[in-house]
Design a protein around this motif. Sequence first.
Motif, PDB file in Angstrom:
ATOM      1  N   GLY A 136       0.829  -0.926  -0.367  1.00  0.00           N
ATOM      2  CA  GLY A 136       0.052  -0.044   0.259  1.00  0.00           C
ATOM      3  C   GLY A 136       0.522   1.342  -0.122  1.00  0.00           C
ATOM      4  O   GLY A 136       0.362   2.293   0.045  1.00  0.00           O
ATOM      5  N   VAL A 137       1.993   0.876  -0.617  1.00  0.00           N
ATOM      6  CA  VAL A 137       2.806   2.102  -0.755  1.00  0.00           C
ATOM      7  C   VAL A 137       2.602   2.908  -1.521  1.00  0.00           C
ATOM      8  O   VAL A 137       2.137   4.613  -2.047  1.00  0.00           O
ATOM      9  CB  VAL A 137       4.413   2.223  -0.618  1.00  0.00           C
ATOM     10  N   TYR A 138       2.544   2.401  -2.999  1.00  0.00           N
ATOM     11  CA  TYR A 138       2.016   3.997  -3.867  1.00  0.00           C
ATOM     12  C   TYR A 138       0.061   2.962  -4.555  1.00  0.00           C
ATOM     13  O   TYR A 138       0.554   1.848  -4.383  1.00  0.00           O
ATOM     14  CB  TYR A 138       2.634   3.287  -4.687  1.00  0.00           C
ATOM     15  N   PRO A 139      -0.543   3.345  -5.504  1.00  0.00           N
ATOM     16  CA  PRO A 139      -1.906   3.024  -6.164  1.00  0.00           C
ATOM     17  C   PRO A 139      -1.055   1.737  -6.196  1.00  0.00           C
ATOM     18  O   PRO A 139      -0.235   1.515  -7.472  1.00  0.00           O
ATOM     19  CB  PRO A 139      -2.196   4.380  -6.681  1.00  0.00           C
ATOM     20  N   ASP A 140      -2.110   0.932  -6.862  1.00  0.00           N
ATOM     21  CA  ASP A 140      -1.592  -0.454  -7.082  1.00  0.00           C
ATOM     22  C   ASP A 140      -0.809  -1.130  -7.224  1.00  0.00           C
ATOM     23  O   ASP A 140      -0.602  -2.087  -7.699  1.00  0.00           O
ATOM     24  CB  ASP A 140      -2.307  -0.703  -8.766  1.00  0.00           C
ATOM     25  N   GLN A 141      -0.296  -1.064  -5.909  1.00  0.00           N
ATOM     26  CA  GLN A 141       1.064  -2.070  -5.887  1.00  0.00           C
ATOM     27  C   GLN A 141       0.978  -3.385  -5.832  1.00  0.00           C
ATOM     28  O   GLN A 141       1.913  -3.973  -5.759  1.00  0.00           O
ATOM     29  CB  GLN A 141       2.010  -1.195  -4.189  1.00  0.00           C
ATOM     30  N   GLU A 142       0.549  -3.924  -5.402  1.00  0.00           N
ATOM     31  CA  GLU A 142      -0.354  -5.409  -5.195  1.00  0.00           C
ATOM     32  C   GLU A 142       0.341  -5.908  -6.530  1.00  0.00           C
ATOM     33  O   GLU A 142       0.422  -7.184  -6.600  1.00  0.00           O
ATOM     34  CB  GLU A 142      -1.830  -5.750  -4.596  1.00  0.00           C
ATOM     35  N   GLU A 143      -0.282  -5.168  -7.839  1.00  0.00           N
ATOM     36  CA  GLU A 143       0.869  -5.935  -8.771  1.00  0.00           C
ATOM     37  C   GLU A 143       1.715  -5.681  -9.048  1.00  0.00           C
ATOM     38  O   GLU A 143       2.410  -7.223 -10.265  1.00  0.00           O
ATOM     39  CB  GLU A 143      -0.384  -4.935 -10.090  1.00  0.00           C
ATOM     40  N   ASP A 144       2.545  -5.283  -8.582  1.00  0.00           N
ATOM     41  CA  ASP A 144       4.291  -5.352  -8.767  1.00  0.00           C
ATOM     42  C   ASP A 144       4.738  -6.332  -7.255  1.00  0.00           C
ATOM     43  O   ASP A 144       5.881  -6.556  -7.567  1.00  0.00           O
ATOM     44  CB  ASP A 144       4.516  -3.768  -8.051  1.00  0.00           C
ATOM     45  N   LEU A 145       4.025  -7.140  -6.443  1.00  0.00           N
ATOM     46  CA  LEU A 145       4.612  -7.275  -5.450  1.00  0.00           C
ATOM     47  C   LEU A 145       4.595  -9.420  -5.747  1.00  0.00           C
ATOM     48  O   LEU A 145       3.534  -9.599  -6.575  1.00  0.00           O
ATOM     49  CB  LEU A 145       3.630  -7.465  -4.519  1.00  0.00           C
ATOM     50  N   LEU A 146       5.763  -9.694  -5.554  1.00  0.00           N
ATOM     51  CA  LEU A 146       5.889 -11.376  -5.202  1.00  0.00           C
ATOM     52  C   LEU A 146       5.493 -11.678  -4.248  1.00  0.00           C
ATOM     53  O   LEU A 146       4.794 -12.875  -4.195  1.00  0.00           O
ATOM     54  CB  LEU A 146       6.912 -11.173  -5.440  1.00  0.00           C
ATOM     55  N   ILE A 147       5.527 -10.682  -3.107  1.00  0.00           N
ATOM     56  CA  ILE A 147       5.309 -11.717  -1.647  1.00  0.00           C
ATOM     57  C   ILE A 147       3.704 -10.022  -1.209  1.00  0.00           C
ATOM     58  O   ILE A 147       4.290  -9.084  -0.758  1.00  0.00           O
ATOM     59  CB  ILE A 147       5.846 -11.644  -1.145  1.00  0.00           C
ATOM     60  N   ARG A 148       3.188 -10.304  -0.780  1.00  0.00           N
ATOM     61  CA  ARG A 148       1.750  -9.695  -0.552  1.00  0.00           C
ATOM     62  C   ARG A 148       1.284  -9.430   1.273  1.00  0.00           C
ATOM     63  O   ARG A 148       0.725  -8.629   1.594  1.00  0.00           O
ATOM     64  CB  ARG A 148       0.439 -10.200  -1.283  1.00  0.00           C
ATOM     65  N   ASP A 149       2.287 -10.298   1.882  1.00  0.00           N
ATOM     66  CA  ASP A 149       2.165  -9.945   3.322  1.00  0.00           C
ATOM     67  C   ASP A 149       3.773  -9.299   4.061  1.00  0.00           C
ATOM     68  O   ASP A 149       4.907  -9.789   3.385  1.00  0.00           O
ATOM     69  CB  ASP A 149       1.861 -11.604   3.513  1.00  0.00           C
ATOM     70  N   VAL A 150       3.715  -8.170   4.206  1.00  0.00           N
ATOM     71  CA  VAL A 150       4.346  -7.633   4.193  1.00  0.00           C
ATOM     72  C   VAL A 150       5.357  -8.295   5.586  1.00  0.00           C
ATOM     73  O   VAL A 150       6.315  -7.800   5.955  1.00  0.00           O
ATOM     74  CB  VAL A 150       4.615  -6.271   4.982  1.00  0.00           C
ATOM     75  N   TYR A 151       4.754  -8.979   6.412  1.00  0.00           N
ATOM     76  CA  TYR A 151       5.825  -9.577   7.679  1.00  0.00           C
ATOM     77  C   TYR A 151       6.793 -11.046   6.694  1.00  0.00           C
ATOM     78  O   TYR A 151       7.733 -10.896   7.720  1.00  0.00           O
ATOM     79  CB  TYR A 151       4.889  -9.943   9.039  1.00  0.00           C
ATOM     80  N   ARG A 152       5.731 -11.300   6.070  1.00  0.00           N
ATOM     81  CA  ARG A 152       6.753 -12.301   4.782  1.00  0.00           C
ATOM     82  C   ARG A 152       7.652 -11.513   4.125  1.00  0.00           C
ATOM     83  O   ARG A 152       9.194 -12.341   3.825  1.00  0.00           O
ATOM     84  CB  ARG A 152       5.878 -13.655   4.118  1.00  0.00           C
ATOM     85  N   GLN A 153       7.304 -10.547   3.805  1.00  0.00           N
ATOM     86  CA  GLN A 153       8.798  -9.923   3.397  1.00  0.00           C
ATOM     87  C   GLN A 153       9.743  -9.628   4.493  1.00  0.00           C
ATOM     88  O   GLN A 153      11.127 -10.171   3.729  1.00  0.00           O
ATOM     89  CB  GLN A 153       7.792  -8.653   2.611  1.00  0.00           C
ATOM     90  N   TYR A 154       9.083  -9.174   5.281  1.00  0.00           N
ATOM     91  CA  TYR A 154      10.728  -9.140   5.877  1.00  0.00           C
ATOM     92  C   TYR A 154      11.016 -10.781   6.999  1.00  0.00           C
ATOM     93  O   TYR A 154      12.323 -11.125   7.013  1.00  0.00           O
ATOM     94  CB  TYR A 154      10.723  -8.355   7.183  1.00  0.00           C
ATOM     95  N   GLN A 155      10.503 -10.952   7.121  1.00  0.00           N
ATOM     96  CA  GLN A 155      11.125 -12.614   7.065  1.00  0.00           C
ATOM     97  C   GLN A 155      11.978 -14.004   5.945  1.00  0.00           C
ATOM     98  O   GLN A 155      12.897 -14.321   6.000  1.00  0.00           O
ATOM     99  CB  GLN A 155       9.953 -13.980   6.782  1.00  0.00           C
ATOM    100  N   VAL A 156      11.824 -12.838   5.067  1.00  0.00           N
ATOM    101  CA  VAL A 156      12.434 -14.026   3.283  1.00  0.00           C
ATOM    102  C   VAL A 156      13.482 -12.609   3.820  1.00  0.00           C
ATOM    103  O   VAL A 156      14.952 -13.213   3.167  1.00  0.00           O
ATOM    104  CB  VAL A 156      11.763 -13.558   2.368  1.00  0.00           C
ATOM    105  N   LEU A 157      13.403 -11.647   3.968  1.00  0.00           N
ATOM    106  CA  LEU A 157      15.067 -10.973   4.438  1.00  0.00           C
ATOM    107  C   LEU A 157      15.812 -11.506   5.197  1.00  0.00           C
ATOM    108  O   LEU A 157      17.061 -11.658   4.934  1.00  0.00           O
ATOM    109  CB  LEU A 157      14.870  -9.433   4.243  1.00  0.00           C
ATOM    110  N   ALA A 158      15.286 -11.348   5.983  1.00  0.00           N
ATOM    111  CA  ALA A 158      15.875 -12.624   7.590  1.00  0.00           C
ATOM    112  C   ALA A 158      16.968 -13.674   7.091  1.00  0.00           C
ATOM    113  O   ALA A 158      18.299 -13.661   7.139  1.00  0.00           O
ATOM    114  CB  ALA A 158      14.541 -12.462   8.623  1.00  0.00           C
TER     115      ALA A 158
END
Length: 493
Positions: free
Chosen positions: A289-311
């Motif tokens: 939700g950082v910019y309009p329609d960002q979901e279409e650019d996302l591979l991982i749509r759960d923000v916690y999952r994004q941080y988990q993958v980074l970890a």
Amino acid sequence: MRGRILALFAGRGTLVQPEALELLLSQPDPEGLAGRVLASLPKEKLILSAMDVRAVLGGPAPAGGGAAGAGAPATEPRPAEGPSCAPEAAPRGVRVLKDVTGGSTCEGRIEDFVGYFNDRLARLRRILRGRRELAGAVPVGSLRSRRHEREVRTVGMVSDVRRTQNGRTIAEIEDETGTFRILLPAESPANLMRDEVVGVVGKLSNDGDLLWVQSIVRPDIQISRQPHLAGRPVCAAFISDIHVGSKTFLEDRWRRFVAWLNGREDRHQDYARRIEYLVVSGDVVDGIGVYPDQEEDLLIRDVYRQYQVLAELLKEVPDRVRVLMLPGNHDAVRPAEPQPTFPPEISRLFDSRIAFLGNPCLFSLEGVEVLAYHGMSIADFVSTIPGLSFNTPIEVMKEMLRRRHLAPVYGDKTPLAPESRDWMVLDTVPDIFVTGHVHGAGLENFRGVVLVNASTWQSQTDYQRMMNFNPVPCRVAVVDLASLEWRTVSFDQ
Ligand code: FE
Ligand code: ZN
């Protein structure tokens, strides 16, 4: 003799290491030799080592040196000359010097705004009052009574700036005692920004209600400052904007970078194996939700999952490397700057080698002072100052240093929280100043400060293509903390 030689180099902003000085003084014509050494140095060389002197004496050829420019040829300075050349025993490890985390007082009341702007004015005025050009500066409220004086000086915050039809600039400045209109000639290069604090030198109009500006004085930074240096030849690497979770996150290149840190890629290992700090300047994930329609650019749509993958990705970074991470505008923290660091729900996903900082943050690595700021306000500078663009972040950073402020404009593109203390004021000048955010890559020495615009790990997004913005991804800036020499290593292929 000693003093004359040091002054010769200081005039160019170059610091002379004790060994280099001894070597110069031990030669038949020290001053003549110093002149030849000076002529042989690359522009803006920060530190003169004995190796540089030996190169002119006909000793072993020196390396190109880190200061030669981004993407310099693959020559490598010898891993500095050991701890013996350190000025004094520098502290090891990381120390946080200034960070809003845990210290936010902002509730967004009117009183908060008053306190916020007063703090900014008071602290920058203190710096400006030390400037010779502003000796005898008077309060803004007493200007009117001085219309018979040949020249007046004052310090105030710019509260309004407008261009007139004939290209002149009309502005208003204010302090606790009043406000006053000032007029700058069309040819003035001042580029006033709203809410910045400046010194003004000029003459009053006959009726005493307008100040004709002769010069604008900025807090600025000293030309010759002594940087702090680490006591051992350890390196810090600077990256930014990883954007994990985005479809355009360049995972294969990230893995190559980490393999390089682990000694599995041959080039520049003299730098890689000395890296013990990795600074990540924000936008560590792509967020939601950082910019309009960002979901279409996302591979991982759960923000916690994004941080988990980074970890998970950071677990591959070798154990000797301490990772320091601050948030950016894509991260799951409050958007208003200064941004306190990541909340426990996020930080607990990572292992203990990761240090979480606020944005901005001033910290020291083995005594070397680093200011890290994600860089949202770059947009404010670009929209105000002619000639600046998102492709010239280093030039924007110089403007921040001149104003001793990371984000002067309140209420434009950068959301700012009116804390009782203005955390964006630069009371002290760092040894290394790093930003990210614009997905460019830049490295430059500026008046004894190493400026780094750290690169991204995301390729061009549709949004960026639409905005005609071309990122420069996968560049790692490495700075030797014992000499402040640097180089860029690219993984973009
Ligand atoms: Fe970013
Ligand atoms: Zn950003």
